[in-house]
Design a protein around this motif. Structure first.
Motif, PDB file in Angstrom:
ATOM      1  N   ILE A  62       3.794   5.773  -5.670  1.00 12.47           N
ATOM      2  CA  ILE A  62       3.876   5.791  -7.125  1.00 12.47           C
ATOM      3  C   ILE A  62       2.753   6.625  -7.719  1.00 12.47           C
ATOM      4  O   ILE A  62       2.936   7.341  -8.715  1.00 12.47           O
ATOM      5  CB  ILE A  62       3.848   4.348  -7.655  1.00 12.47           C
ATOM      6  CG1 ILE A  62       5.140   3.633  -7.268  1.00 12.47           C
ATOM      7  CG2 ILE A  62       3.669   4.310  -9.166  1.00 12.47           C
ATOM      8  CD1 ILE A  62       5.172   2.181  -7.633  1.00 12.47           C
ATOM      9  N   GLU A  63       1.569   6.577  -7.117  1.00 13.23           N
ATOM     10  CA  GLU A  63       0.476   7.413  -7.590  1.00 13.23           C
ATOM     11  C   GLU A  63       0.787   8.889  -7.404  1.00 13.23           C
ATOM     12  O   GLU A  63       0.502   9.714  -8.278  1.00 13.23           O
ATOM     13  CB  GLU A  63      -0.809   7.046  -6.844  1.00 13.23           C
ATOM     14  CG  GLU A  63      -1.392   5.698  -7.232  1.00 13.23           C
ATOM     15  CD  GLU A  63      -2.691   5.409  -6.504  1.00 13.23           C
ATOM     16  OE1 GLU A  63      -3.141   6.289  -5.744  1.00 13.23           O
ATOM     17  OE2 GLU A  63      -3.252   4.323  -6.699  1.00 13.23           O
ATOM     18  N   LEU A  64       1.388   9.251  -6.261  1.00 18.15           N
ATOM     19  CA  LEU A  64       1.742  10.650  -6.027  1.00 18.15           C
ATOM     20  C   LEU A  64       2.806  11.140  -7.005  1.00 18.15           C
ATOM     21  O   LEU A  64       2.807  12.316  -7.390  1.00 18.15           O
ATOM     22  CB  LEU A  64       2.245  10.826  -4.584  1.00 18.15           C
ATOM     23  CG  LEU A  64       1.196  10.629  -3.482  1.00 18.15           C
ATOM     24  CD1 LEU A  64       1.843  10.731  -2.107  1.00 18.15           C
ATOM     25  CD2 LEU A  64       0.081  11.674  -3.607  1.00 18.15           C
ATOM     26  N   VAL A  67       0.824  -1.213   0.000  1.00 18.86           N
ATOM     27  CA  VAL A  67       0.000   0.000   0.000  1.00 18.86           C
ATOM     28  C   VAL A  67       0.861   1.268   0.000  1.00 18.86           C
ATOM     29  O   VAL A  67       0.623   2.179  -0.807  1.00 18.86           O
ATOM     30  CB  VAL A  67      -0.974  -0.012   1.200  1.00 18.86           C
ATOM     31  CG1 VAL A  67      -1.740   1.304   1.272  1.00 18.86           C
ATOM     32  CG2 VAL A  67      -1.948  -1.173   1.081  1.00 18.86           C
ATOM     33  N   PRO A  68       1.894   1.394   0.864  1.00 21.09           N
ATOM     34  CA  PRO A  68       2.722   2.614   0.801  1.00 21.09           C
ATOM     35  C   PRO A  68       3.403   2.811  -0.545  1.00 21.09           C
ATOM     36  O   PRO A  68       3.446   3.931  -1.070  1.00 21.09           O
ATOM     37  CB  PRO A  68       3.751   2.394   1.923  1.00 21.09           C
ATOM     38  CG  PRO A  68       3.116   1.442   2.846  1.00 21.09           C
ATOM     39  CD  PRO A  68       2.290   0.545   1.999  1.00 21.09           C
ATOM     40  N   ILE A  89      10.296  -0.560 -12.814  1.00 21.43           N
ATOM     41  CA  ILE A  89      11.763  -0.514 -12.795  1.00 21.43           C
ATOM     42  C   ILE A  89      12.253   0.117 -11.491  1.00 21.43           C
ATOM     43  O   ILE A  89      13.185  -0.392 -10.845  1.00 21.43           O
ATOM     44  CB  ILE A  89      12.287   0.253 -14.016  1.00 21.43           C
ATOM     45  CG1 ILE A  89      12.020  -0.537 -15.297  1.00 21.43           C
ATOM     46  CG2 ILE A  89      13.782   0.538 -13.870  1.00 21.43           C
ATOM     47  CD1 ILE A  89      12.375   0.214 -16.565  1.00 21.43           C
ATOM     48  N   GLY A  90      11.637   1.219 -11.095  1.00 17.52           N
ATOM     49  CA  GLY A  90      12.048   1.890  -9.858  1.00 17.52           C
ATOM     50  C   GLY A  90      11.840   1.029  -8.629  1.00 17.52           C
ATOM     51  O   GLY A  90      12.697   0.978  -7.735  1.00 17.52           O
ATOM     52  N   LEU A 127       5.917 -11.422  -9.734  1.00 16.36           N
ATOM     53  CA  LEU A 127       4.504 -11.201 -10.032  1.00 16.36           C
ATOM     54  C   LEU A 127       3.871 -10.180  -9.105  1.00 16.36           C
ATOM     55  O   LEU A 127       3.021  -9.393  -9.527  1.00 16.36           O
ATOM     56  CB  LEU A 127       3.741 -12.523  -9.925  1.00 16.36           C
ATOM     57  CG  LEU A 127       2.213 -12.459 -10.052  1.00 16.36           C
ATOM     58  CD1 LEU A 127       1.812 -11.994 -11.449  1.00 16.36           C
ATOM     59  CD2 LEU A 127       1.578 -13.803  -9.741  1.00 16.36           C
ATOM     60  N   LEU A 128       4.317 -10.152  -7.849  1.00 11.26           N
ATOM     61  CA  LEU A 128       3.655  -9.327  -6.836  1.00 11.26           C
ATOM     62  C   LEU A 128       3.693  -7.854  -7.198  1.00 11.26           C
ATOM     63  O   LEU A 128       2.662  -7.164  -7.215  1.00 11.26           O
ATOM     64  CB  LEU A 128       4.317  -9.574  -5.476  1.00 11.26           C
ATOM     65  CG  LEU A 128       3.724  -8.802  -4.304  1.00 11.26           C
ATOM     66  CD1 LEU A 128       2.278  -9.216  -4.065  1.00 11.26           C
ATOM     67  CD2 LEU A 128       4.553  -9.020  -3.048  1.00 11.26           C
ATOM     68  N   TRP A 129       4.901  -7.331  -7.492  1.00  6.57           N
ATOM     69  CA  TRP A 129       5.006  -5.898  -7.770  1.00  6.57           C
ATOM     70  C   TRP A 129       4.410  -5.538  -9.121  1.00  6.57           C
ATOM     71  O   TRP A 129       3.952  -4.410  -9.322  1.00  6.57           O
ATOM     72  CB  TRP A 129       6.461  -5.461  -7.693  1.00  6.57           C
ATOM     73  CG  TRP A 129       7.013  -5.481  -6.316  1.00  6.57           C
ATOM     74  CD1 TRP A 129       8.019  -6.271  -5.843  1.00  6.57           C
ATOM     75  CD2 TRP A 129       6.576  -4.693  -5.203  1.00  6.57           C
ATOM     76  NE1 TRP A 129       8.235  -6.017  -4.516  1.00  6.57           N
ATOM     77  CE2 TRP A 129       7.369  -5.058  -4.102  1.00  6.57           C
ATOM     78  CE3 TRP A 129       5.591  -3.725  -5.034  1.00  6.57           C
ATOM     79  CZ2 TRP A 129       7.199  -4.487  -2.847  1.00  6.57           C
ATOM     80  CZ3 TRP A 129       5.418  -3.150  -3.786  1.00  6.57           C
ATOM     81  CH2 TRP A 129       6.220  -3.534  -2.711  1.00  6.57           C
ATOM     82  N   ALA A 130       4.407  -6.482 -10.049  1.00  5.62           N
ATOM     83  CA  ALA A 130       3.827  -6.204 -11.372  1.00  5.62           C
ATOM     84  C   ALA A 130       2.331  -5.926 -11.265  1.00  5.62           C
ATOM     85  O   ALA A 130       1.820  -4.957 -11.845  1.00  5.62           O
ATOM     86  CB  ALA A 130       4.097  -7.366 -12.311  1.00  5.62           C
TER      87      ALA A 130
END
Length: 271
Positions: free
Chosen positions: A125-127, A119-120, A138-139, A206-209
Motif C-alpha cells: 500500500i505504501e508503494l 507487513v507485505p 476498501i481495497g 479492527l486489524l486492517w484499519a
C-alpha cells in the motif's frame, strides 16, 4: 416431557447468560458518571441520562468514525459481491480452463492467517501511494473477501439447473443477459446472506484499519473505540455508549436481512 422441559430450561439459561453482558452495557450507557462512580458498574442504576451518548458522539469523535466506517463498508460490500458474483458465474456456468485450480486458489487464500500478511500488505500500500486513506482499506477488505464470496456463490450457482440457461440461449440471450436476468435474481437469497455477513465482518474489523490507517480522522468506529477508552479512562458510561453506537448499524443490517439470511443458510440443505 421432562426432556423437553430440561432442554428449554438449559437453552433459556444459556440465552440469559449470553444476553447479560449486552444488558449490562445498555444499562451502563444510560447511567450518569456520578452514579457509576458511587455505586459501581455492576450495581443497579440510580439515574437515567443520555449524556454519555452525546459525549461519545460529539466529543469522542464517534460521529466522524461512524461515517468513515460506512464509507468503507458499503462500497466494499457492493464491490466485493459484484466481482465475486461475476467470477462465480463464469466458474460455475462455463467450462473454463483451470477453473478448479482458480477456485482452490481463491479458497486457499482465505486459509492464510491475516497476521502473516500485515507487513507485505502494508508495504504494498505504501508503494502504491494509498497509505492512510480509506481507498486502501476498501481495497484490502475487498481483496480478502472476494475469494470466500466466490466459493459460496459458486456452490449456489452450480445448483441452478442447466436447462434454464439453455432455454435462455435458445431465446437469444448472451452471457451478460443470463447473468443479470436469470442467475442474479435466483441468487438473491445467497447474495442477501453474504451481504449481511460481509457488512458485519468489514464494519467490525479492527486489524486492517490500524494497519493501513494512521490519522485519527480516517479511523473507523472500531479503532475509534480504542481512542475513546484512552480519552475517557474511567467514564464507563461514555465507553458503553460508544460501544452501543458502534454495534447499532450491524444489528440494524442483520434485522433487515434476517429473513434472507436464514433462507441463504438453508440453501443446499434440501436437494
Amino acid at each position: 416431557m421432562w426432556r423437553t422441559a430440561g432442554f428449554h430450561l438449559s437453552a433459556g439459561l444459556l440465552s440469559a447468560l449470553w444476553l447479560l453482558p449486552i444488558a449490562l452495557v445498555l444499562v451502563t450507557s444510560t447511567r450518569s458518571f456520578d452514579d457509576v462512580a458511587a455505586h459501581g458498574v455492576g450495581s443497579l442504576p440510580h439515574s437515567f441520562t443520555l449524556d454519555g451518548f452525546r459525549q461519545a458522539w460529539v466529543d469522542g469523535g464517534q460521529q466522524r468514525a461512524l461515517i468513515n466506517s460506512l464509507l468503507v463498508t458499503v462500497p466494499t460490500v457492493l464491490l466485493s459481491l459484484l466481482l465475486a458474483s461475476m467470477a462465480a458465474f463464469g466458474l460455475s456456468r462455463y467450462n473454463l480452463p483451470l477453473r478448479r485450480t482458480l477456485l482452490l486458489l481463491m479458497l486457499g487464500g482465505n486459509l492464510l492467517p491475516p497476521q502473516i500478511l500485515l507487513v507485505p500488505v502494508s508495504k504494498l500500500i505504501e508503494l502504491l501511494g494509498l497509505y492512510d486513506s480509506l481507498y486502501a482499506l476498501i481495497g484490502v477488505q475487498a481483496g480478502f473477501g472476494v475469494g470466500f464470496y466466490v466459493f459460496v456463490l459458486h456452490g449456489f450457482m452450480r445448483s441452478v439447473p442447466p436447462e434454464i440457461q439453455q432455454a435462455a440461449v435458445i431465446d437469444g440471450a448472451g452471457p451478460w443477459q443470463i447473468y443479470t436476468r436469470i442467475i442474479m435474481p435466483l441468487a438473491k437469497p445467497a447474495m442477501a446472506a453474504l451481504s449481511a455477513l460481509s457488512f458485519t465482518w468489514i464494519f467490525n474489523d479492527l486489524l486492517w484499519a490500524i494497519t493501513v490507517l494512521r490519522t485519527d480522522s480516517q479511523m473507523p468506529i472500531t479503532a475509534s473505540l480504542i481512542g475513546l477508552q484512552g480519552q475517557y479512562v474511567s467514564m464507563w458510561n461514555v465507553i458503553a455508549a460508544g460501544s452501543v453506537i458502534a454495534a447499532a448499524p450491524t444489528v440494524v443490517v442483520f434485522l433487515m436481512f434476517q429473513r434472507h439470511f436464514v433462507a441463504g443458510l438453508n440453501l443446499g440443505a434440501v436437494k
